[in-house]
Structure formats: C-alpha cells, structure tokens
Design a protein around this motif. Structure first.
Motif, mmCIF file in Angstrom:
data_model
loop_
_atom_site.group_PDB
_atom_site.id
_atom_site.type_symbol
_atom_site.label_atom_id
_atom_site.label_comp_id
_atom_site.label_asym_id
_atom_site.label_seq_id
_atom_site.Cartn_x
_atom_site.Cartn_y
_atom_site.Cartn_z
ATOM 1 N N GLU A 73 0.834 -1.209 0.000
ATOM 2 C CA GLU A 73 0.000 0.000 0.000
ATOM 3 C C GLU A 73 0.867 1.257 0.000
ATOM 4 O O GLU A 73 0.533 2.255 -0.643
ATOM 5 C CB GLU A 73 -0.923 0.020 1.225
ATOM 6 C CG GLU A 73 -1.952 -1.093 1.264
ATOM 7 C CD GLU A 73 -1.427 -2.357 1.940
ATOM 8 O OE1 GLU A 73 -2.257 -3.245 2.221
ATOM 9 O OE2 GLU A 73 -0.206 -2.464 2.163
ATOM 10 N N GLU A 77 0.945 4.233 -2.776
ATOM 11 C CA GLU A 77 0.769 5.638 -2.402
ATOM 12 C C GLU A 77 1.940 6.482 -2.882
ATOM 13 O O GLU A 77 1.752 7.634 -3.322
ATOM 14 C CB GLU A 77 0.609 5.747 -0.882
ATOM 15 C CG GLU A 77 -0.705 5.181 -0.362
ATOM 16 C CD GLU A 77 -0.691 4.993 1.152
ATOM 17 O OE1 GLU A 77 0.282 5.453 1.799
ATOM 18 O OE2 GLU A 77 -1.634 4.391 1.685
ATOM 19 N N ASP A 209 -7.102 3.840 -9.855
ATOM 20 C CA ASP A 209 -8.436 3.748 -9.253
ATOM 21 C C ASP A 209 -9.045 2.362 -9.465
ATOM 22 O O ASP A 209 -9.683 1.798 -8.570
ATOM 23 C CB ASP A 209 -9.366 4.801 -9.869
ATOM 24 C CG ASP A 209 -8.997 6.221 -9.475
ATOM 25 O OD1 ASP A 209 -8.305 6.392 -8.455
ATOM 26 O OD2 ASP A 209 -9.394 7.149 -10.201
ATOM 27 N N ASP A 211 -7.411 -0.657 -10.375
ATOM 28 C CA ASP A 211 -6.664 -1.893 -10.122
ATOM 29 C C ASP A 211 -5.820 -1.902 -8.854
ATOM 30 O O ASP A 211 -5.265 -2.950 -8.504
ATOM 31 C CB ASP A 211 -5.732 -2.181 -11.311
ATOM 32 C CG ASP A 211 -6.494 -2.398 -12.604
ATOM 33 O OD1 ASP A 211 -7.660 -2.841 -12.526
ATOM 34 O OD2 ASP A 211 -5.936 -2.126 -13.681
ATOM 35 N N ASP A 213 -6.296 -1.852 -5.582
ATOM 36 C CA ASP A 213 -6.644 -2.762 -4.478
ATOM 37 C C ASP A 213 -6.310 -4.205 -4.838
ATOM 38 O O ASP A 213 -5.718 -4.944 -4.022
ATOM 39 C CB ASP A 213 -8.124 -2.642 -4.122
ATOM 40 C CG ASP A 213 -8.455 -1.330 -3.426
ATOM 41 O OD1 ASP A 213 -7.513 -0.636 -2.987
ATOM 42 O OD2 ASP A 213 -9.658 -1.000 -3.332
ATOM 43 N N THR A 216 -2.494 -4.678 -4.997
ATOM 44 C CA THR A 216 -1.915 -4.645 -3.657
ATOM 45 C C THR A 216 -2.104 -5.989 -2.963
ATOM 46 O O THR A 216 -1.189 -6.523 -2.332
ATOM 47 C CB THR A 216 -2.567 -3.518 -2.832
ATOM 48 O OG1 THR A 216 -2.267 -2.260 -3.446
ATOM 49 C CG2 THR A 216 -2.049 -3.508 -1.413
ATOM 50 N N ALA A 217 -3.290 -6.554 -3.086
ATOM 51 C CA ALA A 217 -3.555 -7.874 -2.493
ATOM 52 C C ALA A 217 -2.686 -8.941 -3.139
ATOM 53 O O ALA A 217 -2.149 -9.832 -2.455
ATOM 54 C CB ALA A 217 -5.038 -8.225 -2.641
#
Length: 245
Positions: A73, A77, A209, A211, A213, A216-217
């Motif tokens: 994450e 960022e 926006d 992809d 999440d 990151t997983a």
C-alpha cells in the motif's frame, strides 16, 4: 542518522536524491516514507517548478529492500503521489534500475538516463510479479516489450528502455540530455504545467483507481508465499533458487 533523501533547489527545480547507496537505494520502508514526505513538501512549495528525482551511487533503485520492504500500500501511495504531484517529476538515472525502481520511473512524467544505465524486471526470478509497479507502467510502456522483459527478467540497456517506453531519452552524458528538459520546464507557466500534467496522467490515475486494491492484495500474497521466501533467500545467499532448471 543519515538523511535518506537529500533536497536541493536551483532556479525553480527541486532535486531529490535517493541517498542510501550502500543498499543500492533499495526501497526500504524508511526510504519510501522519506521520499513520500519529500515529494509532499515539493507539492506544497510554490517555488518548485519541477522535481528531479535522482540518486547517489551507481544504482538509481534496486527495487524493494528484501530485508525491510515497504508495505504494498505504501508503494502504491508513493507512486500515486508522483503521478498526482501538481508539478512535473523528472527521473535522472545515471546507474542501474531494477524491479520496483522501474515503478518509480513509470510514475515520473519524464525519465532520462545515461547509456551506461541498465534495467531489469527481476521479480519473476524471485517468485514475485511486477504487481503494483504495473500501475504506472502498463498505460505508458510498449505491451510487447513489457511482456518479454517482465516474463524473462532479462537485462536491457538504455536504448531498449527508450524503445520500450520506460525512458524518454538517453545519452552518453545524462546531464546533457537533462539540460534542455529543465530549460523547457523553466520556461513553462506553473498553470500550464499543472493542467497539462493533469491531462497526461488521467489514464494512469484511472488505472490506479481501477486496479490498485487487487494488485496490492496480489503483491502481499506473493511476498508471503513459499516461492518468494525461497527466491529472496537465494538472492541474499547469491545462489540459484531451487526451481532453476
């Protein structure tokens, strides 16, 4: 404590220098945080017309620090912070770039390098994938070139990096390549730069926006996997991992 990111200013250009050469400027949690903080200060500085991101030592960035990697994450960022910064960010590379370092290049608006620089997506060789770093790279780089280099981990030179869309330009003297870029940025109006950058990064931000999440997983899952542990151990022990045939 040594400053991990040094800051210098000259005629509207703020230069941020990654300064952990003993670790090949690998992205530790501390270095990623220091860079994010330095970029945020640049974004709030009315005197900064553009940011140059460069490095101490012979490596721009060796990717994630396998001993102390940033959270996926945090890397997302950091890259998004470069893309969203209201002033252009120019990467100045006079050394080698590996893995996550290519994510930093992809997030920058312009990237120039010396012809001595080399590049490689090494993730596949240690049981990982270029998951979160694909966010800025997929909208900007050549798909066929990315397929070859991400799947094989081959080293590529600066000329191939330009062809692949990883770099804007390269030359024997990186500062000669950089000089006209900085001259052009100094001649541009702050409003013109901000709005033009907004236009140019819209597709990249849509990718974040959509992809971020899921990627990151994926990154977290891969880092915790047995193959990644074997790959990291083999890398640190300077041996081939067990799957090499």
């Amino acid at each position: 404590m040594t400053e991990l990111v040094r800051t210098a200013r000259e005629r509207g250009i703020t230069t941020l220098t990654l300064d952990a050469p003993a670790r090949r400027n690998a992205l530790s949690a501390a270095l990623a945080d220091a860079l994010a903080e330095a970029l945020a200060r640049c974004g709030g500085d009315r005197g900064t017309r553009a940011v140059v991101l460069t490095h101490a030592g012979n490596t721009f960035c060796a990717g994630a620090d396998l001993r102390d990697p940033p959270r996926p994450e945090a890397l997302v960022e950091l890259m998004r912070g470069i893309v969203e910064l209201p002033v252009p960010v120019v990467a100045r590379v006079d050394g080698h770039v590996r893995a996550g370092g290519l994510g930093l290049l992809g997030a920058c608006d312009i990237a120039v390098a010396s012809t001595a620089a080399t590049f490689a997506f090494t993730e596949v060789r240690i049981g990982l994938a270029p998951a979160v770093i694909s966010l800025p790279l997929l909208p900007r780089a050549d798909p066929r070139a990315l397929a070859r280099h991400c799947l094989t981990g081959e080293r590529l030179d600066a000329a191939e990096a330009v062809r692949a869309g990883l770099l804007t330009a390269a030359g024997a003297d990186v500062d000669e390549v950089l000089a006209p870029v900085l001259d052009g940025l100094r001649r541009a109006s702050p409003q013109g730069l901000a709005e033009t950058k907004r236009l140019l990064t819209a597709t990249v931000l849509q990718t974040f926006d959509r992809d971020a999440d899921a990627l990151t997983a994926l990154s977290a899952r891969l880092f915790a996997s047995p193959q990644a542990r074997e790959g990291a151990t083999a890398f640190l022990e300077r041996r081939d991992p067990t799957w090499v045939v």
